[in-house]
Write a protein that holds these residues in place. Structure first.
Motif, PDB file in Angstrom:
ATOM      1  N   LEU A 246       0.783  -1.362  -0.166  1.00 47.54           N
ATOM      2  CA  LEU A 246      -0.024  -0.176   0.165  1.00 47.54           C
ATOM      3  C   LEU A 246       0.867   1.259   0.037  1.00 47.54           C
ATOM      4  O   LEU A 246       0.357   2.423  -0.321  1.00 47.54           O
ATOM      5  N   ALA A 247       2.047   1.000   0.422  1.00 47.36           N
ATOM      6  CA  ALA A 247       3.018   2.439   0.435  1.00 47.36           C
ATOM      7  C   ALA A 247       3.053   2.895  -1.091  1.00 47.36           C
ATOM      8  O   ALA A 247       2.991   4.273  -1.426  1.00 47.36           O
ATOM      9  N   GLU A 248       3.346   1.935  -2.122  1.00 44.34           N
ATOM     10  CA  GLU A 248       3.153   2.539  -3.406  1.00 44.34           C
ATOM     11  C   GLU A 248       1.943   2.502  -4.211  1.00 44.34           C
ATOM     12  O   GLU A 248       1.654   3.586  -5.138  1.00 44.34           O
ATOM     13  N   LEU A 249       0.913   1.736  -3.509  1.00 44.19           N
ATOM     14  CA  LEU A 249      -0.364   1.920  -4.458  1.00 44.19           C
ATOM     15  C   LEU A 249      -1.308   2.598  -3.770  1.00 44.19           C
ATOM     16  O   LEU A 249      -2.028   3.422  -4.660  1.00 44.19           O
ATOM     17  N   ARG A 250      -1.205   3.048  -2.511  1.00 42.26           N
ATOM     18  CA  ARG A 250      -2.217   4.271  -1.821  1.00 42.26           C
ATOM     19  C   ARG A 250      -2.252   5.426  -2.527  1.00 42.26           C
ATOM     20  O   ARG A 250      -3.157   6.145  -3.008  1.00 42.26           O
ATOM     21  N   PRO A 251      -1.096   6.122  -3.166  1.00 40.46           N
ATOM     22  CA  PRO A 251      -1.126   7.344  -3.854  1.00 40.46           C
ATOM     23  C   PRO A 251      -1.784   7.124  -5.360  1.00 40.46           C
ATOM     24  O   PRO A 251      -2.435   8.261  -5.784  1.00 40.46           O
ATOM     25  N   GLN A 252      -1.855   6.025  -5.921  1.00 41.49           N
ATOM     26  CA  GLN A 252      -2.692   5.995  -7.012  1.00 41.49           C
ATOM     27  C   GLN A 252      -4.065   5.423  -6.898  1.00 41.49           C
ATOM     28  O   GLN A 252      -4.790   5.340  -8.011  1.00 41.49           O
ATOM     29  N   LEU A 253      -4.639   5.224  -5.871  1.00 38.58           N
ATOM     30  CA  LEU A 253      -5.796   4.706  -5.969  1.00 38.58           C
ATOM     31  C   LEU A 253      -7.032   5.649  -6.018  1.00 38.58           C
ATOM     32  O   LEU A 253      -8.338   5.704  -6.470  1.00 38.58           O
ATOM     33  N   GLY A 254      -6.603   6.954  -5.431  1.00 41.55           N
ATOM     34  CA  GLY A 254      -7.614   8.072  -5.525  1.00 41.55           C
ATOM     35  C   GLY A 254      -8.695   7.733  -4.639  1.00 41.55           C
ATOM     36  O   GLY A 254      -9.820   8.672  -4.581  1.00 41.55           O
ATOM     37  N   ILE A 255      -8.653   7.189  -3.519  1.00 42.72           N
ATOM     38  CA  ILE A 255      -9.498   6.860  -2.436  1.00 42.72           C
ATOM     39  C   ILE A 255      -8.536   6.703  -1.072  1.00 42.72           C
ATOM     40  O   ILE A 255      -7.705   6.032  -1.191  1.00 42.72           O
ATOM     41  N   PRO A 256      -9.025   7.556   0.127  1.00 47.78           N
ATOM     42  CA  PRO A 256      -8.490   7.380   1.082  1.00 47.78           C
ATOM     43  C   PRO A 256      -8.481   5.753   1.631  1.00 47.78           C
ATOM     44  O   PRO A 256      -9.559   5.243   1.400  1.00 47.78           O
ATOM     45  N   VAL A 257      -7.235   5.241   2.095  1.00 47.50           N
ATOM     46  CA  VAL A 257      -7.339   3.881   2.516  1.00 47.50           C
ATOM     47  C   VAL A 257      -7.395   3.787   4.082  1.00 47.50           C
ATOM     48  O   VAL A 257      -6.653   4.554   4.770  1.00 47.50           O
ATOM     49  N   MET A 258      -8.114   2.887   4.539  1.00 47.28           N
ATOM     50  CA  MET A 258      -8.393   2.721   6.071  1.00 47.28           C
ATOM     51  C   MET A 258      -7.771   1.125   6.467  1.00 47.28           C
ATOM     52  O   MET A 258      -7.838   0.131   5.693  1.00 47.28           O
ATOM     53  N   LEU A 259      -7.181   1.269   7.542  1.00 49.38           N
ATOM     54  CA  LEU A 259      -6.603  -0.271   7.737  1.00 49.38           C
ATOM     55  C   LEU A 259      -7.429  -0.686   8.986  1.00 49.38           C
ATOM     56  O   LEU A 259      -7.954  -0.054   9.773  1.00 49.38           O
ATOM     57  N   ASP A 260      -7.779  -2.090   8.771  1.00 52.12           N
ATOM     58  CA  ASP A 260      -8.691  -2.638   9.859  1.00 52.12           C
ATOM     59  C   ASP A 260      -7.858  -4.038  10.381  1.00 52.12           C
ATOM     60  O   ASP A 260      -7.175  -4.185  11.386  1.00 52.12           O
ATOM     61  N   GLU A 261      -7.897  -5.221   9.499  1.00 56.66           N
ATOM     62  CA  GLU A 261      -7.029  -6.492   9.724  1.00 56.66           C
ATOM     63  C   GLU A 261      -5.690  -6.311   9.994  1.00 56.66           C
ATOM     64  O   GLU A 261      -5.089  -7.075  10.702  1.00 56.66           O
ATOM     65  N   SER A 262      -5.068  -5.233   9.282  1.00 52.94           N
ATOM     66  CA  SER A 262      -3.700  -4.782   9.607  1.00 52.94           C
ATOM     67  C   SER A 262      -3.312  -3.873  10.593  1.00 52.94           C
ATOM     68  O   SER A 262      -2.337  -3.510  10.664  1.00 52.94           O
ATOM     69  N   LEU A 263      -4.146  -3.663  11.411  1.00 52.73           N
ATOM     70  CA  LEU A 263      -4.412  -2.714  12.697  1.00 52.73           C
ATOM     71  C   LEU A 263      -4.656  -3.343  13.725  1.00 52.73           C
ATOM     72  O   LEU A 263      -5.746  -2.876  14.299  1.00 52.73           O
ATOM     73  N   CYS A 264      -3.737  -3.949  14.535  1.00 56.40           N
ATOM     74  CA  CYS A 264      -4.465  -4.602  15.761  1.00 56.40           C
ATOM     75  C   CYS A 264      -3.693  -4.379  16.989  1.00 56.40           C
ATOM     76  O   CYS A 264      -3.976  -4.715  18.056  1.00 56.40           O
ATOM     77  N   GLY A 265      -2.487  -3.712  16.755  1.00 55.06           N
ATOM     78  CA  GLY A 265      -1.724  -3.182  18.014  1.00 55.06           C
ATOM     79  C   GLY A 265      -0.947  -2.338  17.533  1.00 55.06           C
ATOM     80  O   GLY A 265      -0.819  -1.694  16.491  1.00 55.06           O
ATOM     81  N   GLU A 266       0.056  -1.686  18.625  1.00 50.84           N
ATOM     82  CA  GLU A 266       0.693  -0.635  18.397  1.00 50.84           C
ATOM     83  C   GLU A 266       1.934  -1.076  17.269  1.00 50.84           C
ATOM     84  O   GLU A 266       2.282   0.013  16.593  1.00 50.84           O
ATOM     85  N   PRO A 267       2.641  -1.903  17.301  1.00 52.28           N
ATOM     86  CA  PRO A 267       3.525  -2.309  16.175  1.00 52.28           C
ATOM     87  C   PRO A 267       2.968  -2.031  14.851  1.00 52.28           C
ATOM     88  O   PRO A 267       3.470  -1.517  13.964  1.00 52.28           O
ATOM     89  N   ASP A 268       1.857  -2.537  14.554  1.00 49.04           N
ATOM     90  CA  ASP A 268       0.902  -2.196  13.294  1.00 49.04           C
ATOM     91  C   ASP A 268       0.763  -0.765  12.904  1.00 49.04           C
ATOM     92  O   ASP A 268       0.985  -0.157  11.806  1.00 49.04           O
ATOM     93  N   ALA A 269       0.459   0.091  14.108  1.00 42.04           N
ATOM     94  CA  ALA A 269       0.043   1.336  13.681  1.00 42.04           C
ATOM     95  C   ALA A 269       1.518   2.184  13.369  1.00 42.04           C
ATOM     96  O   ALA A 269       1.387   3.133  12.433  1.00 42.04           O
ATOM     97  N   LEU A 270       2.426   1.924  14.241  1.00 40.92           N
ATOM     98  CA  LEU A 270       3.821   2.706  14.064  1.00 40.92           C
ATOM     99  C   LEU A 270       4.425   2.081  12.681  1.00 40.92           C
ATOM    100  O   LEU A 270       4.753   3.028  11.884  1.00 40.92           O
TER     101      LEU A 270
END
Length: 392
Positions: A246-270
């Motif tokens: 998503l680091a490379e794809l997110r700027p090309q999507l044209g839609i803001p990206v939200m994390l869910d399954e990839s955001l379970c703890g502080e290491p994920d967030a950082l």
């Protein structure tokens, strides 16, 4: 006021209809209910929703995590509510090997944290909102006082007729925000979104949830035809194993990206912040380990300019609905709020009174000691699958 007993209860909550998305389908919702008793007889209840496909937990592993946590030793005997809240917020479950995301045991920690806040709130005649406000003291996103909440609606993946009915319900019921499940095999998502947009109108905030449906290599192709429906956000478009893409794809999507399954703890967030993987975080109490860990993730998002959705687990009982309400009613700036679907989703609930949101997704803050709702013994017994007495 020390802790004298902990009981773990596996309950199966019957759903009114099957809940289907790209990752899973279920007709009952399995929850871990934790019942704690203080030495004066005060009882509190909490809930976690272990999901192997989210945090890797099951009911059994969650119970095992609580069995060895020595919760009573960590709490000692707090003499006032403020001390109890600080000690509960600091509770840690035993770490396990190979958990770099800091997520294994999150549902278990959530369940016992809420149960303890409920119990000590009842013991000292204080609301769970008081605990939230204490933990948020000094933050710019703390409301001046608990206020009303505006929940969003959701359209799950069903047949065309049922989906049209759901969309009309969302419009007639006065929602401002609606989430649509996408990426389910056999569904024509561009056509579905066009139908929804015609029914819901151009002013409806319409966001998408893919539940890890698409491989990173196909994401741009999948999203291109969906942009014409002007979605406001795209939740978890790729599996966690591909999330770094998503680091490379997110700027090309044209839609803001939200994390869910990839955001379970502080290491994920950082990691997400450092790598630029997301525009929004979806925090859920059970997934993220309870109120205190969830607030830490919200703070990371706010400090780094990311939006926040306070989400929920489909099929959670009124226990988690109430805990989520206490959190949402004390925060400003949440982009979206999910939860309190109780009577719209569950065939029967564990709690009273009914705190399902009202017209337009509106709901008032909860009052009363602890959670502000009571667990009813009859439905609890009826839905119980198994019980285990745990070492406090």
């Amino acid at each position: 006021m020390g802790l004298v007993s902990i009981e773990g209860i596996h309950v199966a909550l019957p759903l009114k209809k099957s809940i289907k998305h790209a990752s899973h389908q279920r007709t009952v919702s399995d929850s871990l209910i934790v019942r704690v008793t203080l030495d004066d007889g005060t009882i509190g209840y909490g809930e976690g929703v272990p999901r192997s496909y989210v945090t890797g937990e099951t009911i059994e592993t969650a119970l095992d995590a609580l069995e060895t946590a020595e919760i009573a030793r960590q709490l000692e005997s707090p003499s006032d509510f403020e001390t109890a809240v600080n000690r509960i917020a600091a509770i840690r479950l035993p770490s396990i090997q190979n958990d770099p995301r800091g997520m294994f045991g999150n549902a278990a920690r959530c369940a016992v944290e809420i149960a303890l806040l409920d119990a000590y709130g009842r013991r000292f005649n204080r609301s769970m909102s008081d605990a939230v406000r204490q933990l948020l003291s000094g933050q710019s996103y703390l409301r001046a006082r608990p206020g009303p909440v505006r929940y969003s609606g959701a359209i799950t993946a069903e047949g065309a007729r049922k989906e049209r009915i759901s969309a009309w319900k969302m419009r007639i019921y006065g929602f401002q925000h609606v989430k649509v499940k996408v990426g389910v095999t056999g569904q024509d998502d561009p056509s579905r979104l066009r139908r929804f947009r015609k029914i819901l109108g151009s002013s409806m905030d319409l966001r998408l949830d893919a539940n890890e449906a698409w491989a990173a290599d196909e994401l741009l192709e999948r999203i291109a035809p969906l942009r014409e429906s002007n979605p406001s956000a795209l939740e978890q478009p790729v599996p966690h194993r591909d999330v770094e893409r998503l680091a490379e794809l997110r700027p090309q999507l044209g839609i803001p990206v939200m994390l869910d399954e990839s955001l379970c703890g502080e290491p994920d967030a950082l990691r997400a912040i450092d790598a630029g993987l997301a525009d929004l975080f979806n925090v859920r109490l059970s997934k993220c380990g309870g109120i205190a860990p969830t607030l830490r993730l919200i703070d990371l998002a706010v400090q780094n300019g990311l939006g926040v959705q306070l989400g929920c687990h489909p099929g959670e009982s009124g226990i988690l609905s109430a805990a989520g309400r206490h959190l949402a009613s004390n925060l400003v700036g949440l982009r979206y709020v999910e939860g309190s679907y109780d009577r719209h989703v569950l065939a029967e609930n564990l709690t009273a009174p009914d705190i399902t949101f009202r017209y337009g997704g509106r709901a008032l803050p909860l009052s009363g000691p602890g959670l502000g709702v009571a667990v009813q013994s009859a439905p609890l017994e009826q839905m119980t699958v198994a019980r285990r007495e745990l070492a406090p």
